[in-house]
Enzyme design. Structure first.
Site, PDB file in Angstrom:
ATOM      1  N   ASP A  13       0.809  -1.225   0.000  1.00  0.00           N
ATOM      2  CA  ASP A  13       0.000   0.000   0.000  1.00  0.00           C
ATOM      3  C   ASP A  13       0.838   1.270   0.000  1.00  0.00           C
ATOM      4  O   ASP A  13       0.450   2.291   0.567  1.00  0.00           O
ATOM      5  CB  ASP A  13      -0.967   0.000   1.206  1.00  0.00           C
ATOM      6  CG  ASP A  13      -1.813  -1.259   1.230  1.00  0.00           C
ATOM      7  OD1 ASP A  13      -2.236  -1.682   0.150  1.00  0.00           O
ATOM      8  OD2 ASP A  13      -2.025  -1.808   2.329  1.00  0.00           O
ATOM      9  N   LYS A  16       1.791   2.023  -5.150  1.00  0.00           N
ATOM     10  CA  LYS A  16       2.323   1.455  -6.404  1.00  0.00           C
ATOM     11  C   LYS A  16       1.373   1.735  -7.566  1.00  0.00           C
ATOM     12  O   LYS A  16       1.813   1.999  -8.676  1.00  0.00           O
ATOM     13  CB  LYS A  16       2.516  -0.063  -6.250  1.00  0.00           C
ATOM     14  CG  LYS A  16       3.499  -0.440  -5.150  1.00  0.00           C
ATOM     15  CD  LYS A  16       3.598  -1.947  -4.980  1.00  0.00           C
ATOM     16  CE  LYS A  16       2.380  -2.583  -4.399  1.00  0.00           C
ATOM     17  NZ  LYS A  16       2.117  -2.250  -2.976  1.00  0.00           N
ATOM     18  N   GLY A  40      -4.646  -4.320  -3.602  1.00  0.00           N
ATOM     19  CA  GLY A  40      -5.645  -3.269  -3.750  1.00  0.00           C
ATOM     20  C   GLY A  40      -4.929  -1.983  -4.096  1.00  0.00           C
ATOM     21  O   GLY A  40      -4.121  -1.495  -3.315  1.00  0.00           O
ATOM     22  N   HIS A  41      -5.173  -1.490  -5.285  1.00  0.00           N
ATOM     23  CA  HIS A  41      -4.513  -0.263  -5.727  1.00  0.00           C
ATOM     24  C   HIS A  41      -5.576   0.794  -5.987  1.00  0.00           C
ATOM     25  O   HIS A  41      -6.460   0.583  -6.813  1.00  0.00           O
ATOM     26  CB  HIS A  41      -3.730  -0.497  -7.024  1.00  0.00           C
ATOM     27  CG  HIS A  41      -2.817  -1.687  -6.964  1.00  0.00           C
ATOM     28  ND1 HIS A  41      -1.774  -1.763  -6.079  1.00  0.00           N
ATOM     29  CD2 HIS A  41      -2.799  -2.827  -7.670  1.00  0.00           C
ATOM     30  CE1 HIS A  41      -1.144  -2.915  -6.253  1.00  0.00           C
ATOM     31  NE2 HIS A  41      -1.748  -3.582  -7.211  1.00  0.00           N
ATOM     32  N   GLN A 223       1.730  -6.444  -3.557  1.00  0.00           N
ATOM     33  CA  GLN A 223       2.307  -6.591  -2.216  1.00  0.00           C
ATOM     34  C   GLN A 223       3.647  -5.861  -2.125  1.00  0.00           C
ATOM     35  O   GLN A 223       3.806  -4.843  -2.757  1.00  0.00           O
ATOM     36  CB  GLN A 223       2.439  -8.075  -1.822  1.00  0.00           C
ATOM     37  CG  GLN A 223       1.098  -8.758  -1.626  1.00  0.00           C
ATOM     38  CD  GLN A 223       0.386  -9.074  -2.925  1.00  0.00           C
ATOM     39  OE1 GLN A 223       0.957  -9.681  -3.801  1.00  0.00           O
ATOM     40  NE2 GLN A 223      -0.852  -8.668  -3.046  1.00  0.00           N
TER      41      GLN A 223
HETATM   42  P1  GDP Z   1      -0.750   0.218  -3.576  1.00  0.00           P
HETATM   43  O1  GDP Z   1      -1.362  -1.034  -3.073  1.00  0.00           O
HETATM   44  O2  GDP Z   1       0.723   0.284  -3.355  1.00  0.00           O
HETATM   45  O3  GDP Z   1      -1.117   0.510  -5.003  1.00  0.00           O
HETATM   46  O4  GDP Z   1      -1.342   1.415  -2.680  1.00  0.00           O
HETATM   47  P2  GDP Z   1      -2.881   1.619  -2.214  1.00  0.00           P
HETATM   48  O5  GDP Z   1      -3.670   2.125  -3.374  1.00  0.00           O
HETATM   49  O6  GDP Z   1      -3.376   0.427  -1.490  1.00  0.00           O
HETATM   50  O7  GDP Z   1      -2.680   2.744  -1.102  1.00  0.00           O
HETATM   51  C1  GDP Z   1      -2.102   3.973  -1.399  1.00  0.00           C
HETATM   52  C2  GDP Z   1      -3.136   5.098  -1.156  1.00  0.00           C
HETATM   53  O8  GDP Z   1      -2.467   6.317  -1.073  1.00  0.00           O
HETATM   54  C3  GDP Z   1      -4.151   5.263  -2.266  1.00  0.00           C
HETATM   55  O9  GDP Z   1      -5.391   5.594  -1.698  1.00  0.00           O
HETATM   56  C4  GDP Z   1      -3.620   6.430  -3.106  1.00  0.00           C
HETATM   57  O10 GDP Z   1      -4.639   7.167  -3.746  1.00  0.00           O
HETATM   58  C5  GDP Z   1      -2.965   7.247  -2.038  1.00  0.00           C
HETATM   59  N1  GDP Z   1      -1.775   8.004  -2.463  1.00  0.00           N
HETATM   60  C6  GDP Z   1      -0.793   7.638  -3.329  1.00  0.00           C
HETATM   61  N2  GDP Z   1       0.178   8.587  -3.372  1.00  0.00           N
HETATM   62  C7  GDP Z   1      -0.200   9.549  -2.494  1.00  0.00           C
HETATM   63  C8  GDP Z   1       0.420  10.764  -2.047  1.00  0.00           C
HETATM   64  O11 GDP Z   1       1.497  11.156  -2.458  1.00  0.00           O
HETATM   65  N3  GDP Z   1      -0.282  11.488  -1.113  1.00  0.00           N
HETATM   66  C9  GDP Z   1      -1.493  11.101  -0.616  1.00  0.00           C
HETATM   67  N4  GDP Z   1      -2.083  11.855   0.308  1.00  0.00           N
HETATM   68  N5  GDP Z   1      -2.060   9.956  -1.006  1.00  0.00           N
HETATM   69  C10 GDP Z   1      -1.434   9.191  -1.918  1.00  0.00           C
HETATM   70  P1  IMO Z   2      -0.958  -4.279  -2.196  1.00  0.00           P
HETATM   71  O1  IMO Z   2      -0.589  -4.795  -3.564  1.00  0.00           O
HETATM   72  C1  IMO Z   2      -0.918  -4.861   2.125  1.00  0.00           C
HETATM   73  C2  IMO Z   2      -1.014  -9.025   3.547  1.00  0.00           C
HETATM   74  C3  IMO Z   2      -2.258  -9.489   4.280  1.00  0.00           C
HETATM   75  C4  IMO Z   2      -1.646 -10.529   5.218  1.00  0.00           C
HETATM   76  C5  IMO Z   2      -0.560 -11.164   4.348  1.00  0.00           C
HETATM   77  C6  IMO Z   2      -0.983 -12.464   3.694  1.00  0.00           C
HETATM   78  O2  IMO Z   2      -2.241  -3.504  -2.170  1.00  0.00           O
HETATM   79  O3  IMO Z   2       0.186  -3.559  -1.556  1.00  0.00           O
HETATM   80  P2  IMO Z   2      -2.591 -13.068   1.672  1.00  0.00           P
HETATM   81  O4  IMO Z   2      -4.074 -12.839   1.491  1.00  0.00           O
HETATM   82  O5  IMO Z   2      -1.754 -12.445   0.622  1.00  0.00           O
HETATM   83  O6  IMO Z   2      -2.253 -14.498   1.897  1.00  0.00           O
HETATM   84  O7  IMO Z   2      -2.246 -12.305   3.070  1.00  0.00           O
HETATM   85  O8  IMO Z   2      -0.242 -10.208   3.362  1.00  0.00           O
HETATM   86  N1  IMO Z   2      -1.269  -8.448   2.211  1.00  0.00           N
HETATM   87  C7  IMO Z   2      -1.187  -7.140   1.932  1.00  0.00           C
HETATM   88  N2  IMO Z   2      -0.960  -6.074   2.734  1.00  0.00           N
HETATM   89  N3  IMO Z   2      -1.069  -4.687   0.793  1.00  0.00           N
HETATM   90  C8  IMO Z   2      -1.277  -5.744  -0.030  1.00  0.00           C
HETATM   91  O9  IMO Z   2      -1.286  -5.624  -1.361  1.00  0.00           O
HETATM   92  C9  IMO Z   2      -1.387  -7.039   0.530  1.00  0.00           C
HETATM   93  N4  IMO Z   2      -1.598  -8.280   0.036  1.00  0.00           N
HETATM   94  C10 IMO Z   2      -1.513  -9.128   1.068  1.00  0.00           C
HETATM   95  O10 IMO Z   2      -2.867  -8.426   4.981  1.00  0.00           O
HETATM   96  O11 IMO Z   2      -1.005  -9.886   6.289  1.00  0.00           O
HETATM   97 MG    MG Z   3      -2.836  -1.640  -1.728  1.00  0.00          MG
END
Ligand code: GDP
Ligand code: IMO
Ligand code: MG
Length: 428
Positions: A13, A16, A40-41, A223
């Site tokens: 998270d 990416k 989850g992106h 991840q």
């Molecule tokens: P990912 O799994 O690595 O793709 O990241 P997620 O989407 O799960 O979580 C990142 C969150 O941060 C998302 O809700 C993005 O919209 C938000 N985000 C990304 N870059 C920035 C930033 O520079 N500032 C803020 N405030 N939010 C950001």
């Molecule tokens: P993104 O791509 C954050 C964590 C789960 C759990 C462990 C194993 O959005 O960064 P799984 O269901 O993969 O067997 O769970 O990994 N986990 C993540 N945590 N971001 C993710 O993906 C994750 N995908 C799995 O919370 O601790």
């Molecule tokens: Mg994510």
């Protein structure tokens, strides 16, 4: 510029999805190479917000060919739902390519994921419950179902029979659940075959040919490094290789074709699920980060555990992945803090560790040694060049860069597509 990889440098998270989306305008192919719909992106484009799980974020950019490569595990129902939802919003999903060798998540994998977690009790991993671990376990155990099996009913039936033979004993006798029939699984999977047929190809060959033509390929890791099954905080990890090496094995593209590794780090740290996390905060500072950063999971909605930036983890990620450039996201979330602690090393029972201890038990006991950096109070979301940032924000970035093992080439100052400060070009 042949191929680049984007990976998470912490526990996921990091943003990416946004980083991929940012680069997608410059690339021809975007490839998901590991994980499944545990990812989850969230990508914000103008007023539109997209939540992607199984599809690579690059799919949002017109003209890019999205690829789900062999290293991914696919829940086909989720795939169709995600494709339909994007198509309904006007996103062109017609170019999607799926590897014939990617493994399929079935009903029994999801069930096993949930029951094994329940039986682990206090030792549970806190998985996303999407069947990820059991599907990779079957792959390694050589009893998995691959996408190509859906086009040969005979083989599919044999494989499902073989897999269920063991699993029904486990489900019924150990976990007290009902047995799953071969027919229900085979019928469901066959019902998907026709729609899938045009998408399922030899993706390794197609990517190789694209590279030979001089096209640009971006690998999008799901991840993150600390969740990698080999290099993360095992057993509190996911079941795939989320590090840059996974891009090669997970796609069939050789490591020497990849010449840029872009690590994504948050300006602080978060983690979802169980496992060690030295800089985790349990006080109002943690609440501040969670509230300001909207730190709730895109996939499960769980509140994310929050803590300060951890430099030894960034250095570790730089080494394991060969990070050439860091993108630091969410610097804006730190706005308003007077002083910002950064973890520079750990204390383990009175012994200082400058790098990650090799023993997981030591890492569980590690307490952070902090250095405090001055904060800033100005709104930085409008900054587009490094000089637009307040002096102390610049100093925070430079101090972290010096500790993190790679240059920080871009800085996120907000969730929007254009809310970024670029210091060095990420793709040549
Ligand atoms: P990912 O799994 O690595 O793709 O990241 P997620 O989407 O799960 O979580 C990142 C969150 O941060 C998302 O809700 C993005 O919209 C938000 N985000 C990304 N870059 C920035 C930033 O520079 N500032 C803020 N405030 N939010 C950001
Ligand atoms: P993104 O791509 C954050 C964590 C789960 C759990 C462990 C194993 O959005 O960064 P799984 O269901 O993969 O067997 O769970 O990994 N986990 C993540 N945590 N971001 C993710 O993906 C994750 N995908 C799995 O919370 O601790
Ligand atoms: Mg994510």
């Amino acid at each position: 510029m042949p191929a680049a990889v984007i990976i998470g440098a912490q526990w996921g998270d990091e943003g990416k999805g946004k980083a991929t989306d940012l680069l997608a305008g410059r690339i021809d192919y975007v490839v998901k190479f590991n994980g499944g719909n545990n990812a989850g992106h969230t990508v914000v484009v103008g007023d539109e917000k997209y939540a992607l799980h199984l599809l690579p974020s690059g799919i949002l950019t017109p003209g890019v060919t999205p690829v789900i490569a062999n290293g991914v595990v696919i829940d086909i129902e989720v795939l169709f739902q995600e494709l339909d939802a994007l198509a309904a919003r006007g996103v062109d999903v017609s170019k999607l390519r799926i590897s014939a060798n990617a493994h399929v998540i079935t009903h029994y994998h999801r069930t096993l994921d949930k029951v094994t977690e329940r039986f682990l009790g206090k030792r549970q991993i806190g998985t996303t419950g999407r069947g990820i671990g059991p599907t990779y376990a079957d792959k390694i155990n050589r009893v998995g179902i691959r996408m190509q099996d859906l086009f040969d009913e005979n083989i599919l039936r044999q494989k499902v029979e073989g897999a269920l033979d063991q699993k029904n004993h486990l489900l019924v006798k150990v976990y007290n659940r009902r047995a799953i029939t071969v027919d229900e699984i085979v019928d469901e999977l066959l019902s998907y075959a026709e729609r899938l047929r045009p998408m399922v190809v030899d993706t390794a060959l197609e990517l190789h040919e694209a590279l030979e033509r001089g096209e640009t390929v971006l690998f999008e890791g799901g991840q993150a490094t600390m969740l990698d099954v080999d290099h993360g905080t095992y057993p509190f990890v996911t079941s795939s290789n989320a590090t840059s090496g996974g891009a090669a094995t997970g796609s069939g593209i050789a490591p020497n074709r990849i010449d840029r590794v872009i690590g994504i780090v948050k300006a602080y740290t978060t983690r979802v699920g169980s496992g060690p996390f030295p800089t985790e905060l349990f006080d109002e500072s943690g609440e501040f980060l969670r509230a300001n950063g909207h730190e709730y999971g895109t996939t499960t909605g769980r509140p994310r555990r929050c803590g300060w930036y951890d430099a030894p983890i960034a250095r570790y990620s730089a080494r394991i992945n060969g990070v050439t450039d860091y993108v630091m996201t969410k610097l804006d979330v730190l706005t308003g803090l007077e002083r910002i602690p950064v973890c520079v090393a750990y204390d383990v029972d009175g012994v200082r560790f400058d790098e990650l201890p090799v023993s997981q038990s030591d890492f569980h006991h590690a307490t952070p040694i902090y250095e405090e950096l001055p904060g800033w109070s100005e709104d930085i979301s409008g900054a587009r060049t490094f000089d637009d940032l307040p002096k102390t924000a610049q100093e925070y970035v430079l101090a972290i860069e010096a500790m993190s093992g790679a240059r920080i080439s871009a800085i996120g100052v907000g969730p929007g597509r254009d809310e970024i400060v670029v210091r060095h070009a990420l793709l040549d």
